[in-house]
Each structure stands twice: as structure tokens, then as C-alpha cells.
Design a protein around this motif. Sequence first.
Motif, PDB file in Angstrom:
ATOM      1  N   HIS A   8      88.656  59.349  53.009  1.00 27.07           N
ATOM      2  CA  HIS A   8      87.745  59.959  51.954  1.00 27.07           C
ATOM      3  C   HIS A   8      86.380  59.113  52.212  1.00 27.07           C
ATOM      4  O   HIS A   8      86.355  58.112  52.083  1.00 27.07           O
ATOM      5  CB  HIS A   8      88.248  59.480  50.638  1.00 27.07           C
TER       6      HIS A   8
ATOM      7  N   ARG B  12      93.499  54.511  43.902  1.00 31.79           N
ATOM      8  CA  ARG B  12      92.753  55.508  43.405  1.00 31.79           C
ATOM      9  C   ARG B  12      91.311  55.487  43.582  1.00 31.79           C
ATOM     10  O   ARG B  12      91.017  54.245  43.746  1.00 31.79           O
ATOM     11  CB  ARG B  12      92.946  55.279  41.628  1.00 31.79           C
TER      12      ARG B  12
ATOM     13  N   ALA C 187      86.835  61.368  43.248  1.00 29.12           N
ATOM     14  CA  ALA C 187      86.793  62.600  43.846  1.00 29.12           C
ATOM     15  C   ALA C 187      85.251  62.904  44.346  1.00 29.12           C
ATOM     16  O   ALA C 187      84.332  62.238  43.998  1.00 29.12           O
ATOM     17  CB  ALA C 187      87.498  63.779  43.094  1.00 29.12           C
ATOM     18  N   GLU C 188      85.041  63.933  45.243  1.00 30.25           N
ATOM     19  CA  GLU C 188      83.801  63.971  45.724  1.00 30.25           C
ATOM     20  C   GLU C 188      82.808  64.712  44.538  1.00 30.25           C
ATOM     21  O   GLU C 188      81.565  64.437  44.644  1.00 30.25           O
ATOM     22  CB  GLU C 188      83.866  65.335  46.999  1.00 30.25           C
ATOM     23  N   ASP C 189      83.427  65.051  43.629  1.00 32.56           N
ATOM     24  CA  ASP C 189      82.661  65.708  42.583  1.00 32.56           C
ATOM     25  C   ASP C 189      82.035  64.894  41.523  1.00 32.56           C
ATOM     26  O   ASP C 189      81.250  65.068  40.725  1.00 32.56           O
ATOM     27  CB  ASP C 189      83.384  66.782  41.603  1.00 32.56           C
TER      28      ASP C 189
ATOM     29  N   ASN D  58      86.127  63.535  38.860  1.00 33.85           N
ATOM     30  CA  ASN D  58      87.468  63.592  38.716  1.00 33.85           C
ATOM     31  C   ASN D  58      88.037  62.147  39.588  1.00 33.85           C
ATOM     32  O   ASN D  58      87.243  61.528  40.457  1.00 33.85           O
ATOM     33  CB  ASN D  58      88.126  64.921  39.482  1.00 33.85           C
ATOM     34  N   GLU D  59      89.455  62.074  39.549  1.00 34.68           N
ATOM     35  CA  GLU D  59      89.997  60.990  40.202  1.00 34.68           C
ATOM     36  C   GLU D  59      91.017  61.407  41.133  1.00 34.68           C
ATOM     37  O   GLU D  59      91.788  62.310  40.997  1.00 34.68           O
ATOM     38  CB  GLU D  59      90.473  60.080  39.328  1.00 34.68           C
ATOM     39  N   CYS D  60      91.281  60.715  42.460  1.00 31.95           N
ATOM     40  CA  CYS D  60      92.290  61.192  43.253  1.00 31.95           C
ATOM     41  C   CYS D  60      93.162  59.930  43.457  1.00 31.95           C
ATOM     42  O   CYS D  60      92.969  58.640  43.363  1.00 31.95           O
ATOM     43  CB  CYS D  60      91.603  61.389  44.768  1.00 31.95           C
TER      44      CYS D  60
ATOM     45  N   CYS E 255      96.052  58.371  46.340  1.00 33.56           N
ATOM     46  CA  CYS E 255      96.789  58.510  47.688  1.00 33.56           C
ATOM     47  C   CYS E 255      98.220  58.476  47.745  1.00 33.56           C
ATOM     48  O   CYS E 255      98.600  57.380  47.169  1.00 33.56           O
ATOM     49  CB  CYS E 255      96.302  57.264  48.868  1.00 33.56           C
TER      50      CYS E 255
ATOM     51  N   PRO F  32      96.068  63.390  49.524  1.00 34.81           N
ATOM     52  CA  PRO F  32      95.626  62.822  48.426  1.00 34.81           C
ATOM     53  C   PRO F  32      95.703  64.023  47.225  1.00 34.81           C
ATOM     54  O   PRO F  32      95.952  65.118  47.505  1.00 34.81           O
ATOM     55  CB  PRO F  32      93.938  62.683  48.282  1.00 34.81           C
ATOM     56  N   GLN F  33      96.058  63.658  45.941  1.00 36.96           N
ATOM     57  CA  GLN F  33      96.254  64.378  44.707  1.00 36.96           C
ATOM     58  C   GLN F  33      95.139  64.103  43.799  1.00 36.96           C
ATOM     59  O   GLN F  33      95.063  63.025  43.400  1.00 36.96           O
ATOM     60  CB  GLN F  33      97.804  64.272  44.274  1.00 36.96           C
ATOM     61  N   CYS F  34      94.459  65.124  43.471  1.00 37.95           N
ATOM     62  CA  CYS F  34      93.186  64.883  42.652  1.00 37.95           C
ATOM     63  C   CYS F  34      93.270  65.791  41.392  1.00 37.95           C
ATOM     64  O   CYS F  34      93.910  66.665  41.272  1.00 37.95           O
ATOM     65  CB  CYS F  34      91.861  65.151  43.258  1.00 37.95           C
TER      66      CYS F  34
END
Length: 219
Positions: A100, A110, A113-115, A118-120, A122, A128-130
Amino acid sequence: MNDFSVYILIFVSVMKSVDLCRYGKVKYSPGETFMDEDGRYCTCVSSRKLSCTKDFCYINKTPYKVGDEFPKGDGCNTCRCVSASSVSCSENTCNQECRHKGKWYNAGSRYPAEDGCNECICTTHGVPQCTMYKCYPDCTHNGRTYKKGDTFPKGDKCNNYCTCSVIGEVECSQDLSCFPDCVYKGRIYKAGEKIRSADGCHLCRCGTNGRHECTERLC
């Protein structure tokens, strides 16, 4: 040692030898288990008898019943015992790191996220799940920008504080006790208190500066 003692030792040794099971050139004591050449799971029972069954897989000296599932040992795949000589395993790619923004994260880690809201996490497959929450803008108050969750002074010369909420709105405490009172027609009003005007038409309110402010509608 007398002749009787020698006889007893010989007798015990013979009896122990009688109880042993033989498979090829190897001897097994009662209760011992092993895998034979046909892939069967065998157990030595009494009277030199072997009991073998094809209902088990024998993996790394561990027996599994047909239908049992067990870890493959690579951290992400599983295997299933199909028969004594057949094991079926999943073939997932075991990439236990996620990348990432040029940085690598281990499985279970954890990170944002790019925004930015939010949180992702691994996963063990390197995917990844976000979370997918709606993102709101930051808060602006008195010309300054604050992140969600920030707490800051309201700037009203009182001990009021504000918080930037998760939806990007500024929420402030409303302690008005530190502001001066208003005097209107001989009555004293607290800051924020409503005042009925003398003409009975306009609605006034005691401001935070000690002065009352009224609506300007036509009566």
C-alpha cells in the motif's frame, strides 16, 4: 540366581515375544500404530494380530479420518482426507503481505485506506479488505481546518469546546454562563435567553455581548 528364577525370566521373555506383532522385519508392541506399504493405518493388537483400516490418512505420523480437514502447513491452504492413499489440498497463492503506497504490510496488519477515512486489513492471501464507509470532509471553524475527532476551543472567550464529528460537522458545548447579562425594560436576561419586545411583535434574544438583538419583521 537359582534355576527357578532363570525359568521365570525366560518365560516372561517368551511371552513378551509372543505378544509382539511383526510387519516385514519390524516388530511392534501392542497398541503401536504404523502405515503399511498399501497406505493403510495399522494397529498391533494382542496375540500377534494386526488390525488395518483404510479409513485414515496418515500425514506426518498423525492419523486423519476420511472427510477430516487439516492445515496444509503453508499458512493459508487446507487439506482433506479423501482415502488412506489420497489427500486433496487447496492451491491458494500464499502471499502473506499487502502493498500500500509503496509500503508492505504483514497479514493481519491494519492501515488507513487511500480515502483517509476507511481502514484496510491485510488478509493471509495478500489481498486487502477495506471498510466502505461514506467519507465526509474535514471541519472548518473560525478559518481553521480540523480532522474528524479533533477537539478545539470554540473561541467565544468561555470554556466551551468543539469537536469535529465523523460526518464533518462542528459540534460545540453551549455554556453561556460566562457572558454578560442583558437589561431590557428593567428586567435582567441571561445570554441566549429569549425576550419579548415591548411592541409584542418582535422576538428578541440576549446576545453574548450583553446586548439584545431582535427580529426585523413587519408587524
